[in-house]
Design an enzyme around this catalytic site. Structure first.
Site, PDB file in Angstrom:
ATOM      1  N   TYR A   8       0.786  -1.218  -0.123  1.00  0.00           N
ATOM      2  CA  TYR A   8       0.161   0.059   0.065  1.00  0.00           C
ATOM      3  C   TYR A   8       0.950   1.235   0.069  1.00  0.00           C
ATOM      4  O   TYR A   8       1.572   1.287   0.731  1.00  0.00           O
ATOM      5  CB  TYR A   8      -0.831   0.037   1.188  1.00  0.00           C
ATOM      6  N   CYS A   9       0.400   2.280  -0.725  1.00  0.00           N
ATOM      7  CA  CYS A   9       0.930   3.875  -0.555  1.00  0.00           C
ATOM      8  C   CYS A   9      -0.090   4.673  -0.664  1.00  0.00           C
ATOM      9  O   CYS A   9      -1.057   4.486  -1.049  1.00  0.00           O
ATOM     10  CB  CYS A   9       1.824   3.957  -2.078  1.00  0.00           C
ATOM     11  N   PHE A  10       0.482   5.642   0.102  1.00  0.00           N
ATOM     12  CA  PHE A  10      -0.489   6.759   0.269  1.00  0.00           C
ATOM     13  C   PHE A  10       0.218   8.367   0.512  1.00  0.00           C
ATOM     14  O   PHE A  10       1.410   8.179   0.344  1.00  0.00           O
ATOM     15  CB  PHE A  10      -0.722   6.960   2.151  1.00  0.00           C
ATOM     16  N   GLU A  93       3.970  -0.595  -6.919  1.00  0.00           N
ATOM     17  CA  GLU A  93       3.184  -1.395  -6.415  1.00  0.00           C
ATOM     18  C   GLU A  93       3.073  -2.607  -7.590  1.00  0.00           C
ATOM     19  O   GLU A  93       3.127  -2.354  -8.724  1.00  0.00           O
ATOM     20  CB  GLU A  93       1.636  -1.117  -6.522  1.00  0.00           C
TER      21      GLU A  93
END
Length: 400
Positions: A8-10, A93
């Site tokens: 996950y990336c934010f 990802e």
């Protein structure tokens, strides 16, 4: 089809992020036994027509590369995530798409992360670098240090600077991208772009029509067209925690999110583990430095986020860097991965030791030493006490 690890990336922009800061975060889910290292490379000039050796192939080098700090699986050239001296951050990802990823060795998605950081001074410039290289060299090859089978994936990226972010999703050489300048955004191991695209491959829609995936009559929806038929876009359900934050998002907020196992953001499964994490703080005021926090160790709920700032004459302590095997590395020889060397760095070994101590309830002074070792991993130890802590760990590890 191989199962993409659920990373996950934010990113959060003001006003959702506090004090005029852009906050970026990434959890890297990889095979459980894989070691990830934190490495710094200074800016460098290169000879005309020289080459750079990436994980599987060599490509044309540019005349100047920027200073970068990256977190990467220790066996490959590229990076899962990192930042450069100009305040650009990129995370990758692995994703599944309707079109299987190529097993033929080309550029890995992780190679493209590093190349984007080395060659881009802004998020948009890094995006242009990645799609240009994708067009020229393609993507493909084994994502894992595994001789038993080839696990290949398509790639998605979150590319961030002080002013904007780009979500870039790719299928082979084809791609689409969305620009973000406010609010919060996240990506995971599934295609997420739908009908809002701010840039795309010029032949993207023609290709989709030629494959019979889009009629050309209804509205073009990227993820609907290119996702596998059994992909229900539910992998990001646990990420509601970011959107539900009532207060402004700070560094600690992002760290807490990355440590959240209940939501599935922090992965600890039979196959995969969050092997490293990053949180970056990018002030929109260009006169203030960016700060990048790396774990360099598995499981952010058990790791300390250690700060890094680009300054003149950076001196990284090699505690977070894995051994180098040169041309004898089994990842460089063909056939590849016939052996699996011990790639654990000092910090990784200390982390393993501390976990064993904690699980056996032998806490107290031993845990304090572990904390000190973590704190000095990306900075000069300096203090005698920290040197004694390092010596204690080295002596202990000699007995293992």
């Amino acid at each position: 089809m191989a199962v993409a690890p659920p990373s996950y990336c934010f990113v959060a922009f003001p006003p959702r992020a506090k004090d005029g800061l852009v906050v970026f975060g990434k959890n890297s889910a990889r095979p459980r036994d894989e070691v990830q290292e934190v490495v710094y490379f200074s800016a460098a000039d290169h000879e005309p027509e020289s080459k750079v050796e990436c994980t599987y192939i060599s490509i044309d080098q540019v005349l100047r590369t920027h200073a970068i700090v990256i977190s990467r699986p220790a066996w490959l050239w590229g990076a899962e995530m990192g930042a450069n001296e100009h305040g650009v951050c990129i995370a990758n990802e692995a994703i599944n798409a309707r079109e299987p990823a190529a097993e033929t060795e080309a550029l890995l998605g992780m190679d493209l992360v590093r190349l984007g950081l080395e060659r881009g001074t802004t998020a948009k410039e890094a995006l242009d670098v990645i799609v240009s290289l994708l067009e020229e060299y393609g993507q493909g090859g084994n994502y894992y240090e595994d001789a038993s089978s080839c696990q290949s994936f398509q790639s998605a990226y979150l590319i961030v600077d002080r002013e904007e972010a780009w979500v870039l999703e790719t299928v082979g050489k084809y791609w689409a991208a969305e620009k973000i300048t406010e609010g919060v955004k996240w990506i995971c191991n599934q295609l997420s772009l739908t009908t809002k695209m701010d840039a795309e491959h010029p032949e993207l829609r023609t290709y989709a029509q030629s494959q019979g995936w889009w009629t050309g009559e209804d509205e073009f929806n990227f993820s609907r067209v290119f996702s596998p038929a059994d992909d229900h876009l539910d992998c990001c359900a646990g990420i509601e925690s970011l959107e539900k934050q009532e207060e402004t998002i700070t560094v600690q907020t992002m760290i807490n999110i990355l440590r959240d196992k209940a939501s599935g953001i922090c992965i600890d499964s039979e196959s995969f583990l969050t092997t490293a994490s990053i949180v970056s703080v990018l002030p929109q005021n260009g006169s203030s430095p960016c700060i990048h926090y790396f774990t360099g160790t598995p499981d952010p709920s058990r790791s300390i986020f250690k700060p890094f700032i680009f300054v003149d004459d950076v001196k990284l302590v090699p505690k977070a860097q894995s051994p180098c095997f040169g041309d004898d590395d089994p990842a460089k020889k063909e056939p590849r991965f016939q052996e699996k060397p011990d790639r654990r760095h000092e910090l990784y070994k200390a982390h393993e030791w501390a976990r064993a101590v904690m699980e056996s309830d032998q806490t107290g002074n031993l845990l304090q030493r572990w904390l000190g070792f973590h704190q000095s991993a990306l900075t000069d130890p300096g203090a005698n006490q920290q040197r004694r802590e390092e010596s204690s760990f080295q002596n202990y590890m000699k007995t293992k």
